[in-house]
Motif scaffolding. Structure first.
Motif, PDB file in Angstrom:
ATOM      1  N   PRO A   1       0.813  -1.084   0.065  1.00 37.93           N
ATOM      2  CA  PRO A   1       0.135  -0.165  -0.021  1.00 37.93           C
ATOM      3  C   PRO A   1       0.800   1.159   0.003  1.00 37.93           C
ATOM      4  O   PRO A   1       1.970   1.382   0.581  1.00 37.93           O
TER       5      PRO A   1
ATOM      6  N   ASN B   1      -4.007   0.605  -2.258  1.00 34.61           N
ATOM      7  CA  ASN B   1      -4.779   0.791  -0.687  1.00 34.61           C
ATOM      8  C   ASN B   1      -4.913  -0.811  -0.323  1.00 34.61           C
ATOM      9  O   ASN B   1      -3.905  -1.589  -0.612  1.00 34.61           O
ATOM     10  N   GLU B   2      -5.915  -1.139   0.358  1.00 30.31           N
ATOM     11  CA  GLU B   2      -5.969  -2.539   0.868  1.00 30.31           C
ATOM     12  C   GLU B   2      -6.814  -3.585  -0.169  1.00 30.31           C
ATOM     13  O   GLU B   2      -7.230  -4.308   0.392  1.00 30.31           O
TER      14      GLU B   2
END
Length: 815
Positions: free
Chosen positions: A51, A73-74
């Protein structure tokens, strides 16, 4: 600290301005080039990133480089990335720059990066292959005249000038060409499982020197690091389409051109060091796809076993623009001798590939090739349908002439006329060559020795007259019988002696052979001793013996050999000898002992795990194994039975192997040990000896020593080891100008321990060897220096020579 599972997948496609996929584009993180990937043939890419925020750099040949910003991101991220084509001017600039910087190496690096995915041999497949192999022979006038003189004349004695002229043309054609056609199906599963089914094999003339008449002995797979062509080349060949090859070869961009709208790079391949790299030539690479279009590579002469030159040409198809599929292969090779030269061409076309074969668990094994029962009986209609390569007009004329001659030569009248000439008794046969008689219909032949062969002026206990008779017969099922018989009369002692042996091959596929022999003759106690010892009178006894034996391959690679020998052994103390040469050639008196009987049985097993072989219609051809050969012998002197006076047991075990160490050469070793397990009544003729070394001759170093000055009979155990390494030019050719000499370096060691005498012997040797042409054979001559030491001798150095012929059947030297 982030762990691997916290990384997220970024994937998508690289597209051009028309939304067409761009294959093999490069994607990497700016300021961190270690985080990189390459798109596949469909433009798809994927890379795993932690990330964070990244600037990605994307480039491909023919497109403007681009940077793009991405946030990870995740969750996985899917993003297609677009590149825009450079202008025509920019492409020209690239070409001009390429000519200045010569980016042949960079192009080949792109090919090597894709090697695993484009390599045909990384995928299971089946393929049909048609091969045509042709030899054209150019004979010198002396040999032409010799062949003409040996021609069989018309039995009727009528000479037709028109027929004679036509016959000369036909003979010139048929004698100067050999041709083989082959059709097969080959099955393959990675990494190296292979099976070949020969569906048809047509031989016109001889196939002795024609190469690549089977695909299982050698495979020209340039997508692997090393090519092991053991029946062609002494050392493995480094491939230029491999990571090690990048370091071994120079790559020069020679030309760029368009073919059917596709840009092709022609790369010249040059060896950096001819001591370790043996290829040079060209590779044609398809731009952007980085696939091999074709190649033409020539082997340097140095390590070729038989031929003087050898060139490989391969042509590839590219289904789906994703793999290199071999479609055609041409081998162009030749050899020159004193009286003739031969030029060979082997064409092979591959077709009907299948990449979804269904193989059973036991489909692949040690049987690599099978020749179908009817493979040798295919007619012209079959070949007309299966022939993928058109015959030349010369080849067509050759086949017609050869077939007509074969039909004529199969007529009984012709065969009888040939046999009549062969069987004719002449003064030269009686005096020198021997009298032969052949019955072609019964496939039998016998030979009566000549007067020259009958005379033995130098022999133990004086000169002898020894006429001999040899007989051979073969059946349609490949069973065979051969025998040798000899009667011998001594001039000095008027003693009559003789021997006869018979061998019957009853199981050709299992090498099953039964043997019988009977002899009343002289016998050597140490039959393999040094040449300075073996002729001495103390080494000989008189025996009357009978022997039966059997050899059989019980299962693949496992051989059982059994022998039973009954003999009466007598001393030569009452014989008269020629002693006039004893002062110049030292000799001694024969051993004296009481006459006794001996019944000896022996069982020997040899096992080579994973032995590879070819199954032909009427025989089995051994191809070797990557595992060593293990062997064990048990000998029993059987007491009392049939009045036998001996009683002993002896055992011996050993292991031996020959293997290649990459491009550094070929190594062989032999380790063995033996011991008398019991010796209640052990006679001198049953002792086991460590062979004394010859004074000048370099004997086979895998079975003997070069500096051992004593013959050692022992009852207790011995330990023996031998090692030999031939560099095949890898070391010595690095010296200036040594490549052209074709000289190779050999080194080796040997060690011996005999417990009974506390005898320790060590030796180290090195030498230079060179191969020569010798009457259409290969002769190897070697000169060696040997340093020896031990606890029973002073250190010494001596020099030796050796001569060896290459075995044409397995392409191997004796060591």
């Amino acid at each position: 600290m982030f762990t691997a599972w916290s990384q997220q997948l970024l994937n998508g496609k690289i597209l051009d301005d028309k939304n067409v996929s761009i294959p093999f584009a490069k994607i990497f993180v700016k300021n961190n080039a270690d985080m990189r990937t390459i798109a596949d043939a469909n433009g798809y890419y994927e890379i795993r990133l932690y990330p964070g925020e990244y600037f990605l750099v994307i480039n491909a040949i023919g497109y403007n480089e681009r940077e793009t910003y991405v946030v990870i991101n995740e969750a996985p991220v899917n993003r297609d990335l677009q590149l825009f084509s450079t202008s025509v001017k920019d492409l020209q600039d690239i070409d001009i720059t390429a000519k200045k910087s010569n980016p042949g190496r960079e192009i080949m690096l792109k090919v090597v990066e894709r090697r695993d995915s484009i390599n045909l041999w990384n995928y299971p497949h089946s393929v049909e292959a048609y091969t045509k192999a042709t030899e054209k022979i150019d004979r010198k006038e002396k040999e032409k005249k010799k062949n003409q003189e040996s021609k069989v004349e018309d039995p009727s004695g009528i000479s037709d000038p028109f027929e004679d002229e036509e016959k000369k043309k036909k003979d010139a054609l048929t004698e100067n060409m050999n041709l083989v056609e082959l059709q097969l199906t080959r099955y393959f599963s990675p990494p190296n499982k292979v099976k070949e089914i020969r569906n048809a094999y047509e031989k016109r003339g001889t196939d002795q020197n024609l190469y690549y008449t089977t695909t299982v002995k050698s495979n020209f797979n340039f997508f692997q690091n090393l090519l092991y062509l053991d029946d062609l080349h002494q050392s493995p060949i480094s491939s230029p389409i491999s990571a090690p090859g990048i370091l071994s070869y120079k790559y020069r961009l020679e030309e760029q051109y368009e073919e059917n709208g596709i840009k092709i790079h022609k790369i010249k391949i040059l060896p950096r060091n001819t001591a370790t790299t043996t290829l040079e030539g060209y590779i044609w690479v398809i731009d952007s796809l980085w696939l091999i279009q074709k190649l033409e590579l020539t082997l340097n002469k140095g390590n070729l076993l038989i031929y003087d030159r050898f060139t490989i040409r391969q042509f590839y198809d590219h289904p789906g623009d994703s793999i290199c599929v071999l479609s055609k292969q041409e081998l162009d090779y030749g050899v020159k001798y004193k009286d003739r030269s031969s030029n060979f061409i082997t064409y092979t076309e591959f077709s009907n590939y299948s990449f979804i074969p269904q193989y059973g668990k036991k489909f692949f094994g040690n049987e690599l090739s099978i020749t179908e029962q009817n493979a040798l009986e295919r007619d012209s209609s079959f070949w007309k349908e299966q022939r993928k390569i058109e015959l030349t007009s010369e080849e067509k004329a050759f086949i017609i002439a050869k077939d007509s001659i074969r039909d004529f030569q199969n007529r009984k009248e012709y065969l009888d006329s040939v046999d009549a000439i062969f069987n004719k008794v002449t003064a030269l046969k009686v005096l020198w060559f021997g009298i032969d008689h052949r019955n072609r219909a019964k496939k039998s032949q016998w030979t009566l020795s000549s007067i020259a062969a009958t005379s033995r002026p130098v022999y133990i206990a004086g000169p002898r007259v020894a006429p001999s008779f040899y007989y051979f017969k073969k059946w349609e099922n490949e069973h065979s019988l051969d025998s040798y018989s000899e009667a011998s009369m001594g001039v000095l002692n008027a003693d009559l002696k003789g021997q006869t042996w018979w061998r019957y091959r009853y199981a050709p596929f299992h090498f099953g052979t039964a043997s019988f022999s009977f002899s009343h003759d002289f016998d050597a106690i140490r039959s393999y001793d040094a040449i300075t010892q073996i002729y001495k009178r103390e080494n000989f006894i008189e025996t009357t013996s009978g022997q039966i034996g059997n050899e059989y391959e019980l299962f693949n690679g496992f051989y059982l050999n059994t022998e039973l020998d009954y003999s009466e052994r007598r001393s030569l103390k009452d014989y008269r000898f020629v002693t006039v040469f004893d002062n110049s050639i030292p000799n001694n008196s024969p051993s004296e002992f009481k006459t006794y009987q001996a019944l000896v049985g022996e069982v020997t097993i040899n096992y080579t795990p994973k032995q590879k072989y070819m199954k032909e219609v009427k025989k089995k051809v051994i191809l070797g194994s990557r595992f060593p050969t293990f062997y064990a012998t048990y000998e029993r002197g059987i007491p009392k039975l049939f009045g036998s006076d001996i009683n002993h047991e002896y055992g011996r075990i050993g292991i031996m192997q020959t293997f290649k160490i990459g491009t550094l050469g070929t190594s062989s070793y032999h380790l063995l040990s033996g011991k008398f397990l019991s010796s209640k009544n052990l006679q001198i003729a049953d002792f086991k000896f460590q062979r004394r070394s010859d004074p000048i001759w370099f004997s086979n170093p895998l079975y003997s020593f070069q500096g051992l000055d004593s013959s050692l009979p022992s009852k207790d155990y011995f330990l023996e080891g031998h090692f030999v390494h031939h560099d095949n030019g890898a070391i010595i050719n690095k010296l200036p100008f040594m490549k052209k000499t074709n000289i190779g370096l050999v080194i080796g060691v040997g060690a011996l321990y005999v417990k009974e005498f506390n005898w320790q012997h060590y030796e180290l040797f090195s030498g230079l060897e060179r191969n020569f042409k010798f009457s259409r054979r290969r002769l190897r001559i070697g000169i060696y220096g040997v340093a020896s030491d031990g606890n029973k001798m002073d250190p010494r150095v001596n020099y030796k020579i050796s001569f060896a012929l290459l075995d044409d059947r397995n392409m191997k030297w004796n060591f």
